[in-house]
Design a protein around this motif. Structure first.
Motif, PDB file in Angstrom:
ATOM      1  N   GLN A 221       0.868  -1.364   0.003  1.00  0.00           N
ATOM      2  CA  GLN A 221      -0.161  -0.132  -0.033  1.00  0.00           C
ATOM      3  C   GLN A 221       0.878   1.247   0.059  1.00  0.00           C
ATOM      4  OE1 GLN A 221      -3.779  -0.454   2.626  1.00  0.00           O
ATOM      5  NE2 GLN A 221      -2.395  -1.826   3.627  1.00  0.00           N
TER       6      GLN A 221
ATOM      7  N   SER B 149      -8.642   6.040   7.950  1.00  0.00           N
ATOM      8  CA  SER B 149      -7.779   4.837   8.353  1.00  0.00           C
ATOM      9  C   SER B 149      -6.430   4.798   7.778  1.00  0.00           C
ATOM     10  CB  SER B 149      -8.435   3.351   8.337  1.00  0.00           C
ATOM     11  OG  SER B 149      -8.045   2.483   9.396  1.00  0.00           O
ATOM     12  N   THR B 150      -5.900   3.646   7.201  1.00  0.00           N
ATOM     13  CA  THR B 150      -4.695   3.519   6.546  1.00  0.00           C
ATOM     14  C   THR B 150      -4.502   4.425   5.589  1.00  0.00           C
ATOM     15  OG1 THR B 150      -4.488   1.249   7.095  1.00  0.00           O
ATOM     16  CG2 THR B 150      -3.150   1.936   5.392  1.00  0.00           C
ATOM     17  N   ALA B 151      -5.472   4.767   4.734  1.00  0.00           N
ATOM     18  CA  ALA B 151      -5.155   5.706   3.460  1.00  0.00           C
ATOM     19  C   ALA B 151      -4.612   6.989   3.951  1.00  0.00           C
ATOM     20  CB  ALA B 151      -6.563   5.661   2.826  1.00  0.00           C
TER      21      ALA B 151
ATOM     22  N   LEU C 105      -7.058   0.364  -2.484  1.00  0.00           N
ATOM     23  CA  LEU C 105      -5.878  -0.380  -1.772  1.00  0.00           C
ATOM     24  C   LEU C 105      -6.721  -1.776  -1.205  1.00  0.00           C
ATOM     25  CD1 LEU C 105      -3.997   2.482  -0.288  1.00  0.00           C
ATOM     26  CD2 LEU C 105      -3.615   1.648  -2.414  1.00  0.00           C
ATOM     27  N   ASN C 106      -6.682  -2.803  -1.876  1.00  0.00           N
ATOM     28  CA  ASN C 106      -7.459  -3.939  -1.436  1.00  0.00           C
ATOM     29  C   ASN C 106      -6.410  -5.053  -0.845  1.00  0.00           C
ATOM     30  OD1 ASN C 106      -9.153  -5.976  -0.990  1.00  0.00           O
ATOM     31  ND2 ASN C 106      -9.929  -6.050  -2.934  1.00  0.00           N
ATOM     32  N   ASN C 107      -6.462  -5.034   0.703  1.00  0.00           N
ATOM     33  CA  ASN C 107      -5.491  -6.014   1.304  1.00  0.00           C
ATOM     34  C   ASN C 107      -6.361  -6.965   1.905  1.00  0.00           C
ATOM     35  OD1 ASN C 107      -6.304  -4.314   3.150  1.00  0.00           O
ATOM     36  ND2 ASN C 107      -4.739  -4.314   4.229  1.00  0.00           N
TER      37      ASN C 107
ATOM     38  N   GLY D 267      -9.424   2.586   0.862  1.00  0.00           N
ATOM     39  CA  GLY D 267      -8.970   1.192   1.349  1.00  0.00           C
ATOM     40  C   GLY D 267     -10.242   0.283   1.216  1.00  0.00           C
ATOM     41  N   ASP D 268     -10.267  -1.003   1.077  1.00  0.00           N
ATOM     42  CA  ASP D 268     -11.203  -1.687   0.566  1.00  0.00           C
ATOM     43  C   ASP D 268     -12.417  -1.798   1.449  1.00  0.00           C
ATOM     44  OD1 ASP D 268     -10.557  -4.479   2.657  1.00  0.00           O
ATOM     45  OD2 ASP D 268      -8.596  -3.707   1.914  1.00  0.00           O
TER      46      ASP D 268
END
Length: 506
Positions: A327, A359-361, A431-433, A406-407
């Motif tokens: 990512q 969140s992560t993004a 961003l798909n984890n 994110g996903d």
């Protein structure tokens, strides 16, 4: 021709009088007279969105782009409650979201009649003003209805709620023109030249001044604070804070070491984020920040230069880092390639706009973005991030609008793509984890067997089918080369419809 409902016509007339030109409308029968009027009014452009939760975030994104009030109109009953997340977000972003809800006549509330619930104060303190309009039967009730609408619409920097009871019959449209309604203007307190000069002088005379702005946010401060660690020579003695939410907990804790903070916001609110507030100034924070930057160009400040040198050094090291496929690598490459579109700005095209989901993004934006970004950090929910960016893209149709997401946020808000108005200026980097990756960073949570399946909501879903059903251009990337090629496509391709690049990391 307009509706025969007098309160609806009063409302429509005053919406145009107060300079409102955009409305996101949701389907329904009880709100049909309002939607009809909005559509008939030549000064108002309507945007249909079926999902009410998504619609409210669409309107929020439009307020960000236009910097003016935008209506979101829903029918009666639970439809209104679906707006709550976006209304709360707008409240903490100080965005002028105008919620208009149709309602049943008050005598039918709590009588087991269809689509009825108490709507008048549905959002509590998350709106600055909530009014319920009467259905006028005489001049005094007409005056009262006019006054209530004006009271709501003079508020320009916070969400408001206008509830409109409408009795049957609903569908009579025989009024040839809107009434000429009295408009009430409000002139807020603002920063005088004397106050501006005083604030600027205090900043420039401080030994260690720092200017902190909230949304839209600039990045790298989090990494800079991490590098500073316990070096007290970097701690400011005077913080000028122009409001807006800050992502970094590290930065907030660091600024609590400062001696004093002056905050500037439009409502004169006491927002003591850093626990050392000494002055609150009502006014436009952007005006103050622009003046400070101008003075720093004319007279550089050693402490500011010290921070700028630190940030420049961090930026150089990060740019030199080689990352594996991840990512972080995707966001880093996206931001590096995006810089060619941002600098120098085109003389013909406006610069691209970038929204990051929560969140992560947004944490990756804090590390790699070199420009202001948008993010729904008012109450920090994952819902509505894509809808907000989509709404922004409608209002800023000449700009490329990117959404890095994110996903979980994407799949939760996939109805944002179910919209006939979207164009090719909306570009999505997904961003798909396969889960909520942020939960991998929380110390101690790895001990719980519930982390992956329940807390992080692990899944094996792809966006390809969603894109196909919504006529969204789609590509996927499962390695570094595909990712780099896909980002080039996302940035440069010509398209009449939105584009999405899915980075598959799981």
């Amino acid at each position: 021709m307009y509706s025969n409902k007098e309160n609806v016509n009063i409302l429509t007339s005053l919406l145009t009088a107060h300079g409102i030109h955009h409305a996101v409308v949701c389907p329904g029968s009880r709100n049909a007279p309002i939607v009809h009027n909005l559509n008939e009014c030549p000064d108002i452009q309507c945007y249909p969105v079926t999902d009410e939760r998504s619609a409210a975030f669409y309107a929020l994104g439009m307020t960000q782009a236009l910097k003016e009030p935008v209506v979101v109109c829903v029918t009666s009953g639970s439809a209104l409650l679906n707006l709550a997340p976006a209304v709360a977000e707008a409240y903490y972003q100080h965005r002028p979201l105008v919620v208009i809800s149709a309602d049943r006549p008050p005598q039918w509330i709590d009588q087991q009649d269809g689509q009825t619930l108490p709507q008048s104060d549905a959002f509590g303190r998350f709106v600055r003003k909530a009014v319920t309009l009467p259905e006028p039967h005489n001049e005094e009730e007409h005056w009262y209805c006019n006054r209530l609408v004006n009271e709501a619409l003079i508020i320009k920097h916070a969400p408001v709620h206008i509830n409109v009871p409408i009795s049957e019959p609903l569908f009579a449209f025989a009024t040839s023109e809107l009434p000429k309604e009295r408009k009430i203007d409000f002139i807020p307190a603002d920063i005088s030249n004397i106050t501006l000069t005083h604030v600027c002088r205090m900043f420039m005379q401080a030994k260690r001044p720092m200017l902190i702005a909230g949304q839209p946010m600039n990045a790298l401060m989090d990494e800079a604070v991490k590098a500073v660690h316990d070096d007290e020579s970097f701690v400011p003695d005077f913080v000028l804070y122009t409001g807006g939410c800050i992502v970094s907990k590290r930065l907030k804790h660091f600024l609590r070491k400062a001696k004093e903070t002056w905050v500037v916001n439009r409502d004169g609110e006491v927002t003591d984020t850093f626990m050392n507030l000494t002055h609150v100034i009502q006014g436009d924070g952007e005006t103050v920040a622009d003046l400070i930057r101008f003075n720093l160009e004319e007279q550089p400040h050693p402490f500011v230069q010290k921070w700028e040198a630190l940030i420049a050094d961090i930026r150089q090291k990060m740019d030199a880092d080689t990352l594996p496929f991840s990512q972080a690598a995707a966001v880093k490459h996206f931001e590096q390639q995006l810089s060619s579109l941002l600098l120098p700005p085109s003389s013909f095209l406006p610069p691209p706009i970038v929204h990051y989901a929560n969140s992560t993004a947004i944490r990756l934006a804090n590390t790699y973005a070199r420009h202001p970004v948008y993010c729904n950090r008012g109450v920090n929910g994952i819902e509505g991030s894509l809808s907000t960016a989509a709404g922004f893209s409608l209002a800023a149709s000449s700009s490329l609008v990117f959404c890095v997401i994110g996903d979980l946020s994407f799949f939760y808000d996939q109805n944002a793509l179910w919209n006939q108005n979207l164009k090719g200026n909306l570009r999505i980097l997904l961003l798909n984890n396969g889960k909520g990756g942020i939960f991998d960073t929380l110390p101690g949570l790895e001990q719980s067997p519930a982390r992956e399946p329940l807390v992080a909501a692990q899944h094996h879903t792809s966006a390809e089918g969603i894109c196909m059903q919504n006529a969204v251009g789609y590509r996927k990337a499962a390695d570094m080369q595909q990712m780099q090629q896909g980002i080039d496509w996302l940035l440069t391709a010509d398209s009449e419809r939105p584009l999405l690049l899915e980075i598959l990391l799981s």
